[in-house]
Design a protein around this motif. Structure first.
Motif, PDB file in Angstrom:
ATOM      1  N   GLY A   1      13.034  -0.020  42.226  1.00  0.00           N
ATOM      2  CA  GLY A   1      14.233  -0.681  42.705  1.00  0.00           C
ATOM      3  C   GLY A   1      14.293  -2.175  42.504  1.00  0.00           C
TER       4      GLY A   1
ATOM      5  N   LYS B 272      22.635   8.730  40.372  1.00  0.00           N
ATOM      6  CA  LYS B 272      23.166   9.880  39.646  1.00  0.00           C
ATOM      7  C   LYS B 272      24.630  10.111  40.015  1.00  0.00           C
TER       8      LYS B 272
ATOM      9  N   SER C  87      26.639   7.974  40.883  1.00  0.00           N
ATOM     10  CA  SER C  87      27.447   6.874  40.385  1.00  0.00           C
ATOM     11  C   SER C  87      27.530   6.902  38.868  1.00  0.00           C
TER      12      SER C  87
ATOM     13  N   ALA D  43      15.889   2.477  42.884  1.00  0.00           N
ATOM     14  CA  ALA D  43      16.328   2.184  44.256  1.00  0.00           C
ATOM     15  C   ALA D  43      16.734   3.449  44.980  1.00  0.00           C
ATOM     16  N   ASN D  44      17.481   4.319  44.312  1.00  0.00           N
ATOM     17  CA  ASN D  44      17.887   5.585  44.924  1.00  0.00           C
ATOM     18  C   ASN D  44      18.419   6.479  43.817  1.00  0.00           C
TER      19      ASN D  44
ATOM     20  N   VAL E  90      19.311   9.601  43.630  1.00  0.00           N
ATOM     21  CA  VAL E  90      20.470  10.450  43.898  1.00  0.00           C
ATOM     22  C   VAL E  90      21.753   9.632  43.845  1.00  0.00           C
ATOM     23  N   SER E  91      21.709   8.485  44.524  1.00  0.00           N
ATOM     24  CA  SER E  91      22.879   7.618  44.546  1.00  0.00           C
ATOM     25  C   SER E  91      23.242   7.171  43.137  1.00  0.00           C
TER      26      SER E  91
ATOM     27  N   VAL F 268      24.892   7.429  36.583  1.00  0.00           N
ATOM     28  CA  VAL F 268      23.699   7.115  35.800  1.00  0.00           C
ATOM     29  C   VAL F 268      22.985   8.429  35.486  1.00  0.00           C
TER      30      VAL F 268
ATOM     31  N   PHE G  87      21.397  -1.009  30.677  1.00  0.00           N
ATOM     32  CA  PHE G  87      20.159  -0.251  30.830  1.00  0.00           C
ATOM     33  C   PHE G  87      19.307  -0.799  31.983  1.00  0.00           C
TER      34      PHE G  87
ATOM     35  N   ILE H  84      17.037  -0.153  37.569  1.00  0.00           N
ATOM     36  CA  ILE H  84      16.904  -0.603  38.958  1.00  0.00           C
ATOM     37  C   ILE H  84      17.548   0.411  39.901  1.00  0.00           C
ATOM     38  N   ALA H  85      18.713   0.932  39.500  1.00  0.00           N
ATOM     39  CA  ALA H  85      19.418   1.897  40.355  1.00  0.00           C
ATOM     40  C   ALA H  85      18.601   3.182  40.514  1.00  0.00           C
TER      41      ALA H  85
ATOM     42  N   ARG I  93      20.313  -2.410  34.643  1.00  0.00           N
ATOM     43  CA  ARG I  93      20.952  -2.027  35.901  1.00  0.00           C
ATOM     44  C   ARG I  93      20.630  -0.569  36.241  1.00  0.00           C
ATOM     45  N   GLN I  94      20.670   0.265  35.202  1.00  0.00           N
ATOM     46  CA  GLN I  94      20.421   1.688  35.440  1.00  0.00           C
ATOM     47  C   GLN I  94      18.984   1.930  35.901  1.00  0.00           C
TER      48      GLN I  94
END
Lengths: 332, 510
Positions: free
Chosen positions: A264, A203, A205, A197-198, A200-201, A207, A188, A193-194, A190-191
């Motif tokens: 992020g 999603k 990947s 951070a971005n 779209v990226s 998430v 959770f 932070i992702a 990690r998700q």
């Protein structure tokens, strides 16, 4: 390759913060002989505790690129609701706390759903929540400053000690540890932070940004409710204005701690140090007998300074820039 | 310089250096442009064309070198506003136009004529002025047309008019024909020649050699951030330009790619996929070990198709079969089932710039690096990241480095790498080498070839024709959301693909 997992940059930030904190303490000790007394430090501790508890959950909103401005209203409402459940409906104090926390979950869920599914910016959603929840708190409490006389067990949360240390400190410590582990060592975290951070990226990947955000606002709302319960117990009071303005202290603590409002990244330990600093700033202003009008001014300046430093602008560079403003247009 | 036209130089750049906190993007580039000439700037992707333009237009600052424009020295701290004031205009496709406003409103934005003595816009006067200008150049436009209702070619014309009203003496056009039909392109060339006759210089960037050949007075060739040559009109030939761009002569083998039929089992089968306004009856399949290329112009529906089969966007009708079973894709299911997806826009969709290589790779592999309870194993995460780094030769090979600080090529390696450490069955790559330097590009090709040898089905979407023909075992060309041509076996040239994509194919159904 142990070093690969260590976040050196964050450690540096924390270390620097800790240094500044020590300097502040030394300064305050020199300025006022009332600073380094048990009574005063206990006082600081109470306010740090409440902000600290809120911070452990509220930090996730900025990490995902959002913000939660409703935490203070949620805290005030939680105290009032807990009191009504115990003293009007006569429920067991533990059950009352559980119901209060569930209401916190509901409020956070609403904030999260409106933000993600109806695409209203978190800033607006939580500001609206701050307003209407304050209204609900006024409604439920009739706008009265209610003194909580019982049950004894409930009041014990705030005042009793274990091994000489007050219970709220334990609550804060446990929440800080849990929150730190949640952020740094779980899927959770990690998700979150992702997503910050971005999005779209993240999603692409795998998430689910909406689900992540909804959980984030639930966490924020639950820790705010916990802070509200502790506060009600500590002050023996249920009052709609109890936590007024705390959301800004919480955000200040988070930002000072090195968490970017752009999302992020984030540091729970940094935010804890930030909460202690905010406590000292307010306390120092009290000790110096500054008129209360100066408190928000000082807090505001601290927020700005922290944000500027957070943008990666070095202090010598900022000074250079400020100086260059007074010079005529530079010629190269 | 002995150029006799030197006295007439409008723009002169000398010794321009640029690096974005990494490798040199431009080194020691000299560039000169005379008044009233059409000057083409060519080079492969990543040669530094866009960077040079950004420096001239003040979007980014150079690290070294001098620029003079129209007799003014441009300081290192250049800005977009300063460039505009000097008369440097960039013609974007449509980005700088404001939707919901009329042609006249866009042309005169921030410099609207006012009613005398009042701070109120004189709409009639503005429309008349705009219409006069349109008529003077003989454009097919009305001053009161709303931007939203205009096709892209006409929006470009509005951009040009806007620049003209700013008294621009240099117009920079970056791939202006990339989304135009051939008739529209011809119209644009007419306008460009008209601009030249008005004494306006045009700096033209294009990958389309025949355009460069037909239009330009001079051509500057960039390669790997350096100026390779400046060709005068009489020296310009497509073969020569290509030779200079890539630094070697193309063998017949490279310009004509031989495609091979693969007969592994079908991994993904798409049947009559439709999506309102985007895709119409798209059917295709891809097999184990096959590289399937998708060609077509920007906006032909390639990216939309990829997004649909990966599960990002829903579609209206049609069926997908994955590994022999009916499949309704969602991103999470696709990843768990062995898909990998490398999106079109690396910076916006691919990387998380503020996060380490480890974090970027870990996010797509959370399932394999965490326990059932949801705790991430830092050791496993690091081990995965190191594996991906080694597999793709990411530089620097330090897992803790923030991806935003890597070069374009290495960023792309991270975006691809996060899938390679999984049990991959199907990899979709959309424009895999845009903004990637030549070395990394070659490595990317080798990676894709290696994957297909290992039995992974790979779908490559690319506008880079040499790339598409080199990599693909089979090429499908899309146009306006439909499959318009499929090249299955035998030789295919870049020209064949381009002709199909532009609708010049025999029996080209619209």
């Amino acid at each position: 390759m142990k070093t690969g997992t260590l976040d050196w940059r964050q450690l540096m930030v924390d270390f620097r913060l800790f240094g500044i904190l020590l300097l502040m303490m030394v300064g305050l000790t020199l300025i006022s002989d009332r600073f380094l007394t048990v009574d005063n430090l206990t006082n600081v501790l109470w306010s740090v505790c409440l902000i600290g508890i809120m911070t452990t959950g509220a930090i996730y909103a900025p990490i995902t690129g959002g913000i939660d401005l409703s935490v203070a209203s949620i805290a005030a409402l939680a105290g009032i609701v807990a009191n009504v459940l115990m003293n009007v409906y006569g429920l067991h104090w533990l059950l009352s706390i559980v119901i209060t926390l569930l209401i916190g979950v509901l409020i956070g869920w609403v904030n999260g759903v409106v933000t993600t599914k109806f695409l209203v910016p978190a800033f607006i959603v939580t500001m609206a929540a701050k307003t209407y929840l304050f209204g609900v708190a006024m409604l439920v409490s009739n706008g009265d400053q209610i003194t909580i006389m019982q049950p004894k067990e409930f009041l014990a949360i705030g005042v009793s000690k274990f091994l000489g240390i007050p219970i709220p400190i334990y609550i804060m410590a446990v929440l800080v540890i849990v929150s730190h582990i949640l952020l740094k060592h779980t899927v959770f975290g990690r998700q979150c932070i992702a997503v910050g951070a971005n999005e779209v990226s993240a999603k692409l990947s795998g998430v689910n940004p909406d689900r992540t955000r909804i959980i984030v606002y639930i966490i924020s709302s639950v820790t705010a409710s916990i802070a509200g319960i502790v506060m009600a117990s500590l002050t023996q009071q249920a009052y709609a204005m109890n936590a007024t303005g705390y959301e800004f202290d919480v955000i200040t603590a988070i930002v000072i701690g090195g968490t970017s409002l752009m999302g992020g990244n984030g540091s729970v330990t940094g935010a804890l140090i930030g909460a202690v600093m905010v406590g000292f700033i307010n306390n120092g202003l009290n000790l110096l007998d500054m008129p209360s009008a100066y408190h928000p001014i000082a807090t505001g300046i601290v927020i700005l300074a922290a944000l500027i430093l957070n943008q990666g602008v070095s202090i010598p560079k900022s000074i250079q820039y400020l100086l260059s403003c007074f010079k005529p247009a530079s010629v190269k | 310089m002995n150029d006799p036209r030197n006295s007439d130089v409008l723009l002169e750049c000398r010794g321009i250096d640029k690096n974005y906190n990494g490798p040199m993007v431009l080194s020691g580039v000299d560039f000169a442009l005379t008044r009233g000439e059409i000057h083409a700037l060519v080079g492969e992707n990543g040669a530094g064309k866009s960077t040079l333009i950004k420096i001239v237009t003040g979007v980014t600052n150079r690290n070294a070198g001098s620029i003079s424009f129209d007799g003014h020295d441009i300081p290192q701290e250049h800005s977009k506003n300063a460039a505009e004031k000097l008369g440097i205009a960039v013609i974007y496709q449509e980005l700088s136009l404001i939707h919901g406003m009329s042609v006249a409103q866009n042309i005169y934005l921030t410099k609207e004529p006012l009613l005398s003595g009042l701070p109120i816009i004189d709409i009639n006067k503005m429309n008349t002025m705009a219409q006069e200008m349109i008529d003077r150049y003989g454009f097919d436009l009305k001053a009161t047309d709303v931007i939203d209702n205009l096709p892209i070619a006409q929006r470009q014309t509005v951009e040009i008019l806007k620049a003209l009203s700013n008294k621009a003496s240099l117009m920079i056009m970056d791939e202006p024909t990339s989304s135009l039909t051939s008739t529209e392109s011809a119209q644009l060339f007419k306008i460009i020649r008209l601009l030249k006759s008005e004494g306006i210089s045009v700096l033209y960037i294009s990958h389309r050699m025949e355009e460069v050949f037909a239009l330009s007075d001079r051509v500057t060739v960039l390669r790997d951030g350096r100026k390779v040559a400046v060709l005068e009109k009489e020296q310009i030939s497509p073969a020569e330009i290509i030779r200079l761009m890539i630094g070697r002569i193309l063998t017949d083998n490279e310009s004509h790619h031989q495609m091979v039929k693969k007969d592994g089992e079908v991994v993904l089968e798409v049947d009559k996929l439709c999506s309102e306004g985007k895709l119409k009856d798209v059917s295709f399949s891809v097999r184990r070990g096959e590289v399937l290329g998708f060609g077509g112009l920007v906006g032909s529906g390639r990216t939309e198709l990829m997004r649909a089969i990966y599960g990002i966007d829903p579609f209206d009708s049609g069926t997908i079969t994955y590994l022999g079973k009916p499949y309704v894709p969602t991103v999470e299911k696709s990843i768990a089932g062995g898909y990998g997806f490398v999106p079109e826009e690396r910076r916006l969709q691919g990387i998380m710039g503020g996060i380490s290589i480890t974090g970027n790779i870990g996010i797509a592999n959370l399932d394999t690096i965490s326990s059932k309870a949801g705790f991430v194993s830092g050791a496993k995460e690091l081990e995965r990241a190191q594996k991906a780094i080694a597999l793709l030769n990411v530089k620097p090979a330090r897992p803790e480095v923030l991806v935003g600080n890597l070069s374009g090529g290495n960023q792309q390696k991270v975006v691809v790498g996060k899938w390679l450490i999984r049990d991959l069955k199907l990899l979709i790559v959309d424009e895999p080498t845009v903004g990637v330097d030549i070395g990394a590009k070659e490595e990317m090709y080798q990676t894709i070839e290696r994957l297909s040898q290992a039995g992974v089905a790979v779908i490559v979407v690319s506008s880079d024709l040499p790339e598409l023909t080199r990599l693909s075992d089979r090429i499908i060309v899309l146009r306006k959301g439909r499959v318009i041509k499929e090249f299955v076996e035998g030789a295919v040239s870049e020209e064949d693909v381009l002709r199909a994509a532009s609708g010049l194919v025999e029996g080209g159904a619209q």
